[in-house]
Design an enzyme around this catalytic site. Structure first.
Site: not given
Ligand code: LLP
Length: 416
Positions: A235, A347
């Site tokens: 995150g 669209c």
């Molecule tokens: N660990 C877990 C358990 C997760 O659910 C996620 C992301 C990550 C790590 C990695 O998070 P990151 O470092 O990439 O922020 N589609 C959304 C983001 C959804 C994230 C889902 N889980 C977007 O486009 O912002």
């Protein structure tokens, strides 16, 4: 990074040449930027004894997984599709962690069959279904995901901690889950996991969640669990605005490590090995989407530029109101800028962004849209039966196709 002139390059390759050779829309991944991000995580891993697992959901395909195979990072997968991608790229099972909530029987069996080093279990039913399949002769290493009840400041759709979120065991149910796990000959409880959300810029919610998770970790140790890992999720935020950057990772991780060490001391337990799961922070900044402007027009007071991609290859603006910065590129433009609403060709009103673009922007020009490495290709759809774009890796002045552009036949391939 893409710039507004005819000589603009990505990974040392001219943007115009990439668009001409591979067509548009095109996702270009600057592999020099990927290598730098990987190196930063490897350094953090070494400095703090961290386990770093890249969250494949951000961006994954066989070519990228092959690059990961040559790093010291592990890989989080959350579906059979991601698992097979990793396998095809030669990432060995000991470096694969199975994630996700709502795992299918087939996915649980894949873990029981040893195709991943461990599994992060999301809920009681999943734990029971896994236990029912597990083989005492070849026990499965499990990590329990808790919902630490911490809300981070991020979009509601990407917030995964807090009581309004579906993820993980509610705190009140964790102890029973630990006791249940310890009674299963086919399961070995090796860690506790908490992930609070995505695109987070502050250290405080990570530290708060780690403190909650460590309390549970200590209790599970007391109950006899052979724990070693505290996984603090991913995150880590990336700011898409010009001049914006990735969250200061070194500081954030140093603070997290310090907090966990202090808390472990206070709880009189051995400090756990800390794990993190970055997705976006590793890949977002390395990606630029190249689009061709299809038309530029005015409606009332607004100027619209319609490009040859949109919602189907980047649903993030529509889903989360995310910003991606566009840069007109490929030739020299007038200096005067006009606020422009960039739309895709779906669209519906698929606004990608509102941003200043050169007043002489016209059909046929190239737009480079920045910070699109994460959650664009991996979330792309065939809406309107558009074919998905190609992905190209560009680095050190060379470009290579990583994922070929879909054809209309690909789009129709599963129709019966
Ligand atoms: N660990 C877990 C358990 C997760 O659910 C996620 C992301 C990550 C790590 C990695 O998070 P990151 O470092 O990439 O922020 N589609 C959304 C983001 C959804 C994230 C889902 N889980 C977007 O486009 O912002």
């Amino acid at each position: 990074m893409i710039s507004a002139n005819s000589a603009a390059t990505l990974g040392g390759v001219r943007a115009v040449a990439l668009a001409e050779k591979f067509g548009t829309p095109l996702l270009v991944i600057d592999t020099d930027a990927v290598d730098a991000a990987v190196a930063q995580f490897e350094t953090l891993a070494e400095r703090y004894g961290l386990e770093v697992a890249y969250a494949g959901k951000a961006f994954l395909n066989v070519a990228f997984a092959k690059r990961l195979a040559n790093t010291r990072l592990s890989l989080d997968v959350c579906s059979l599709g991601e698992l097979v991608t990793a396998e095809r790229a030669g990432i060995p099972a000991p470096r694969i962690v199975f994630h996700g909530c709502g795992k299918t029987g087939e996915e649980l069996s894949a873990v029981v069959d040893g195709r991943a080093a461990r599994i992060v279990v999301d809920n009681r039913e999943e734990l029971e279904r896994l236990a029912a399949r597990a083989n005492p002769a070849k026990p499965v290493s499990i990590i329990l995901r808790i919902n630490p009840g911490i809300e981070a400041h991020t979009h509601a759709y990407v917030r995964t901690g807090g009581e309004e979120s579906k993820f993980g065991f509610p705190l009140g149910e964790v102890e029973a889950a630990v006791v249940f796990s310890l009674a299963q000959a086919g399961l070995v409880l090796n860690g506790i996991h908490a992930h609070i959300g995505s695109n987070i810029f502050e250290a405080a919610p990570y530290e708060a969640a780690a403190v909650v998770a460590l309390g549970i970790y200590a209790r599970a140790l007391e109950l006899g669990a052979p724990l070693a890992s505290l996984i603090c999720g991913g995150g880590f935020g990336v700011d898409p605005y010009p001049g914006g950057e990735r969250v200061a990772l070194d500081e954030l991780i140093a603070g997290l490590v310090r907090t966990v060490a202090h808390e472990a001391l206070r709880l009189e337990i051995p400090a756990p090995k800390i794990g993190i799961e970055p997705g976006r922070a590793l890949i977002a900044g390395a990606g630029t989407s190249l689009y061709r402007v299809v038309s530029v027009k005015r409606q009332g007071a607004r100027r619209f530029a319609i490009v040859d991609g949109g919602l189907a290859d980047n649903p993030r603006p529509a889903l989360y109101g995310s910003y991606h910065h566009p840069v007109a590129t490929g030739r020299d433009f007038a200096a005067a800028m006009v606020e422009t609403t960039v739309c895709g060709r779906s669209c519906e009103n698929d606004e990608l962004m509102v941003a200043p673009l050169p007043e002489d922007l016209r059909a046929g020009d190239l737009l480079g849209v920045r910070t699109t490495g994460a959650y664009t290709f991996s979330m792309a759809s065939n809406y309107n039966r558009f074919a998905k774009p190609a992905v190209v890796f560009a680095g050190g002045g060379l470009a290579a196709l990583a994922v070929r552009r879909q054809t209309v036949d690909d789009v129709l391939a599963s129709d019966v």
